[in-house]
Write an enzyme that holds these catalytic residues in place. Sequence first.
Site, PDB file in Angstrom:
ATOM      1  N   ARG A 198      66.339  94.899 -10.411  1.00 45.28           N
ATOM      2  CA  ARG A 198      65.183  94.031 -10.654  1.00 45.28           C
ATOM      3  C   ARG A 198      64.659  93.531  -9.323  1.00 45.28           C
ATOM      4  NH1 ARG A 198      68.082  89.594 -13.853  1.00 45.28           N
ATOM      5  NH2 ARG A 198      69.657  90.399 -12.453  1.00 45.28           N
ATOM      6  N   GLU A 199      63.353  93.498  -9.169  1.00 42.70           N
ATOM      7  CA  GLU A 199      62.787  92.911  -7.951  1.00 42.70           C
ATOM      8  C   GLU A 199      63.209  91.452  -7.885  1.00 42.70           C
ATOM      9  OE1 GLU A 199      58.634  93.573  -7.314  1.00 42.70           O
ATOM     10  OE2 GLU A 199      58.780  95.636  -8.026  1.00 42.70           O
TER      11      GLU A 199
ATOM     12  N   ASN B 229      64.198 100.640 -20.078  1.00 42.01           N
ATOM     13  CA  ASN B 229      63.016  99.848 -19.719  1.00 42.01           C
ATOM     14  C   ASN B 229      62.082  99.666 -20.916  1.00 42.01           C
ATOM     15  OD1 ASN B 229      63.775  99.205 -17.195  1.00 42.01           O
ATOM     16  ND2 ASN B 229      62.326 100.525 -16.122  1.00 42.01           N
TER      17      ASN B 229
ATOM     18  N   PHE C 176      65.962  88.451 -21.862  1.00 45.45           N
ATOM     19  CA  PHE C 176      64.676  89.116 -22.108  1.00 45.45           C
ATOM     20  C   PHE C 176      64.051  88.715 -23.439  1.00 45.45           C
ATOM     21  CE2 PHE C 176      63.549  91.928 -18.621  1.00 45.45           C
ATOM     22  CZ  PHE C 176      64.618  91.623 -17.799  1.00 45.45           C
TER      23      PHE C 176
ATOM     24  N   GLY D 247      56.151  84.509 -22.771  1.00 50.76           N
ATOM     25  CA  GLY D 247      55.336  84.165 -21.609  1.00 50.76           C
ATOM     26  C   GLY D 247      54.120  85.060 -21.532  1.00 50.76           C
TER      27      GLY D 247
ATOM     28  N   GLY E 108      54.775  92.558 -16.533  1.00 51.97           N
ATOM     29  CA  GLY E 108      54.061  93.318 -15.501  1.00 51.97           C
ATOM     30  C   GLY E 108      55.055  93.984 -14.584  1.00 51.97           C
TER      31      GLY E 108
ATOM     32  N   CYS F 266      57.527  98.603 -12.925  1.00 56.00           N
ATOM     33  CA  CYS F 266      58.302  99.497 -13.800  1.00 56.00           C
ATOM     34  C   CYS F 266      57.880  99.522 -15.263  1.00 56.00           C
ATOM     35  CB  CYS F 266      59.781  99.118 -13.719  1.00 56.00           C
ATOM     36  SG  CYS F 266      60.501  99.569 -12.148  1.00 56.00           S
TER      37      CYS F 266
ATOM     38  N   LYS G  25      56.321  88.100 -11.287  1.00 60.23           N
ATOM     39  CA  LYS G  25      57.496  87.287 -11.580  1.00 60.23           C
ATOM     40  C   LYS G  25      57.922  86.606 -10.287  1.00 60.23           C
ATOM     41  CE  LYS G  25      61.361  90.269 -10.867  1.00 60.23           C
ATOM     42  NZ  LYS G  25      62.584  90.777 -11.415  1.00 60.23           N
TER      43      LYS G  25
ATOM     44  N   ARG H 188      51.725  94.056  -8.607  1.00 63.13           N
ATOM     45  CA  ARG H 188      51.408  95.174  -9.493  1.00 63.13           C
ATOM     46  C   ARG H 188      51.486  94.783 -10.969  1.00 63.13           C
ATOM     47  NH1 ARG H 188      55.065  99.801  -6.964  1.00 63.13           N
ATOM     48  NH2 ARG H 188      56.169  97.964  -6.210  1.00 63.13           N
TER      49      ARG H 188
HETATM   50  C1  UDX Z   1      62.624  96.026 -14.301  1.00 64.22           C
HETATM   51  C2  UDX Z   1      64.022  96.259 -14.929  1.00 64.22           C
HETATM   52  O1  UDX Z   1      64.591  95.021 -15.313  1.00 64.22           O
HETATM   53  C3  UDX Z   1      64.892  97.020 -13.955  1.00 64.22           C
HETATM   54  O2  UDX Z   1      66.151  97.276 -14.542  1.00 64.22           O
HETATM   55  C4  UDX Z   1      64.179  98.310 -13.621  1.00 64.22           C
HETATM   56  O3  UDX Z   1      64.926  99.208 -12.907  1.00 64.22           O
HETATM   57  C5  UDX Z   1      62.859  98.005 -12.954  1.00 64.22           C
HETATM   58  O4  UDX Z   1      62.073  97.250 -13.873  1.00 64.22           O
HETATM   59  P1  UDX Z   1      61.491  94.280 -12.655  1.00 64.22           P
HETATM   60  O5  UDX Z   1      60.211  94.997 -12.947  1.00 64.22           O
HETATM   61  O6  UDX Z   1      61.809  93.969 -11.237  1.00 64.22           O
HETATM   62  O7  UDX Z   1      62.750  95.117 -13.216  1.00 64.22           O
HETATM   63  O8  UDX Z   1      61.436  92.884 -13.416  1.00 64.22           O
HETATM   64  P2  UDX Z   1      62.087  92.190 -14.703  1.00 64.22           P
HETATM   65  O9  UDX Z   1      62.882  91.033 -14.263  1.00 64.22           O
HETATM   66  O10 UDX Z   1      62.751  93.179 -15.561  1.00 64.22           O
HETATM   67  O11 UDX Z   1      60.756  91.611 -15.412  1.00 64.22           O
HETATM   68  C6  UDX Z   1      59.702  92.459 -15.843  1.00 64.22           C
HETATM   69  C7  UDX Z   1      58.600  91.670 -16.502  1.00 64.22           C
HETATM   70  O12 UDX Z   1      59.062  91.111 -17.728  1.00 64.22           O
HETATM   71  C8  UDX Z   1      58.087  90.480 -15.698  1.00 64.22           C
HETATM   72  O13 UDX Z   1      56.676  90.424 -15.832  1.00 64.22           O
HETATM   73  C9  UDX Z   1      58.750  89.284 -16.335  1.00 64.22           C
HETATM   74  O14 UDX Z   1      58.034  88.094 -16.158  1.00 64.22           O
HETATM   75  C10 UDX Z   1      58.771  89.715 -17.791  1.00 64.22           C
HETATM   76  N1  UDX Z   1      59.797  89.051 -18.613  1.00 64.22           N
HETATM   77  C11 UDX Z   1      61.116  89.296 -18.396  1.00 64.22           C
HETATM   78  C12 UDX Z   1      59.418  88.190 -19.636  1.00 64.22           C
HETATM   79  O15 UDX Z   1      58.233  87.942 -19.840  1.00 64.22           O
HETATM   80  N2  UDX Z   1      60.372  87.639 -20.433  1.00 64.22           N
HETATM   81  C13 UDX Z   1      61.679  87.868 -20.250  1.00 64.22           C
HETATM   82  O16 UDX Z   1      62.487  87.320 -21.014  1.00 64.22           O
HETATM   83  C14 UDX Z   1      62.074  88.716 -19.196  1.00 64.22           C
END
Ligand code: UDX
Length: 432
Positions: free
Chosen positions: A154-155, A211, A252, A256, A260, A263, A324, A331
């Site tokens: 995760r970023e 994902n 997750f 919200g 975005g 990924c 986030k 992106r």
């Molecule tokens: C994601 C995957 O988690 C990771 O395993 C993969 O390899 C790359 O993509 P990332 O895109 O960095 O990682 O962010 P992540 O923390 O997963 O959040 C993705 C999006 O979901 C964000 O916009 C975040 O705000 C949203 N989110 C996440 C929610 O709205 N609610 C949640 O409960 C969790």
Amino acid sequence: MKLCMIGTGYVGLVSGVCFADLGNEVICVDNNINKIDLLKKGKIPIYEPGLSELVIKNYKNKRLTFSTNLKKSVKESDIIFICVGTPTKKGGGSADLSQIYNVSKEISSSINKFKIIITKSTVPVTTGDEIEKILSKRNNKKNFSVVSNPEFLREGEAIRDFIYPDRVVIGTNDKRSGRILKNLYSPLISKGASFLQTSRRAAELIKYASNAFLATKITFINEIANLCEKTGINVEDISIGMGLDKRIGSRFLRAGPAYGGSCFPKDTKAIISTADKFKTNLSVIKSVIKSNENRSKILLDRVNQILNKKIRNKKITFLGVTFKANTDDMRDSSSLKMIPYLSKKGAIIKYFDPTGYKNEFSKLKNVICKSSIKEAIQGSDLVIIHTEWNDFKSINFKNLVKSKKFIIYDMRNIYSSTKIKDQGFKYFSVGQ
Ligand code: UDX
């Protein structure tokens, strides 16, 4: 074992530096000379907590080197990780694999001894088969093995996710490669990471399916939040109540804005496109994409309602604009839909993001970046908490701005509605 990471973007750089930190010799390769020059000077092209310190440390102790010479680096290495981008193709949903195939062709002419070639980039099912075909044209199959080893970083949490992964997935039927890679990851496995060896195609699909499932979970709770708003229920109670069921799990399930990032939007589209190729209808994921694309409109309708349908000349503040927290990545951030819409409707927008000014808004009318929370919220009619940065989690709104009371729309449900209302502010959140 000497490792070579091809592509020093997010995946390649984080994985490369972490492997070096575990004691391996790692060459990070990129065809962008400026990037490599900057990295050699200890300058990191992306914002990721802890990354800079690790790069400097491992570069100094010479376990980590940087190069623009792909062929030489491949020749010197035993394990090659392909970590180049697989963006969405323009005008379609499928992944653009041109960088993967170009790199494979270059690798093909540099195989001088047995090498394991790994796709760490997210690639559609059967990409490994294609890479194998490319390499077979010039090389005996005994001299290489193509393996899938998806990343789940995760970023903002990437270093931690690398060191303490839930699982390490290795996709290969080749026993020798499986053994070598299990050994490479043994420091993480001994700390508790599960190790799973599957077929190459299965490993490719595990990444996309994971994902897509996480995106589905978020979208699901976002839609339940819409129902909560209409029925006087707090969605936080629903998330807790559902999450306590071990079959569901609590992560997750935070309602919200639209999900975005680099990924989820890309990978959900790509898995649909792969399924289409195999004449399979992934209708659940299709509706997730649709629902997520409509999410910003739903939140903007709420803004309109909060402001009594009078957006023109209203002073609106965005706290956080990235998709986030702990990243400078814009992106597919929902702010890219919301801010242009509100600016077009005549709002005067100030934003503050801990990662600073964003070019994405430079051409918009009445959109200004401020360098502190205080400057950003002073004189505002509506403060929108868009990203859940820690910086925004304990703001004393009352102390910060004494003169005027603004409305707060907390899109991340950070605050307790009663506490904020007690301070005399009108407060709105998601799913409440
Ligand atoms: C994601 C995957 O988690 C990771 O395993 C993969 O390899 C790359 O993509 P990332 O895109 O960095 O990682 O962010 P992540 O923390 O997963 O959040 C993705 C999006 O979901 C964000 O916009 C975040 O705000 C949203 N989110 C996440 C929610 O709205 N609610 C949640 O409960 C969790």
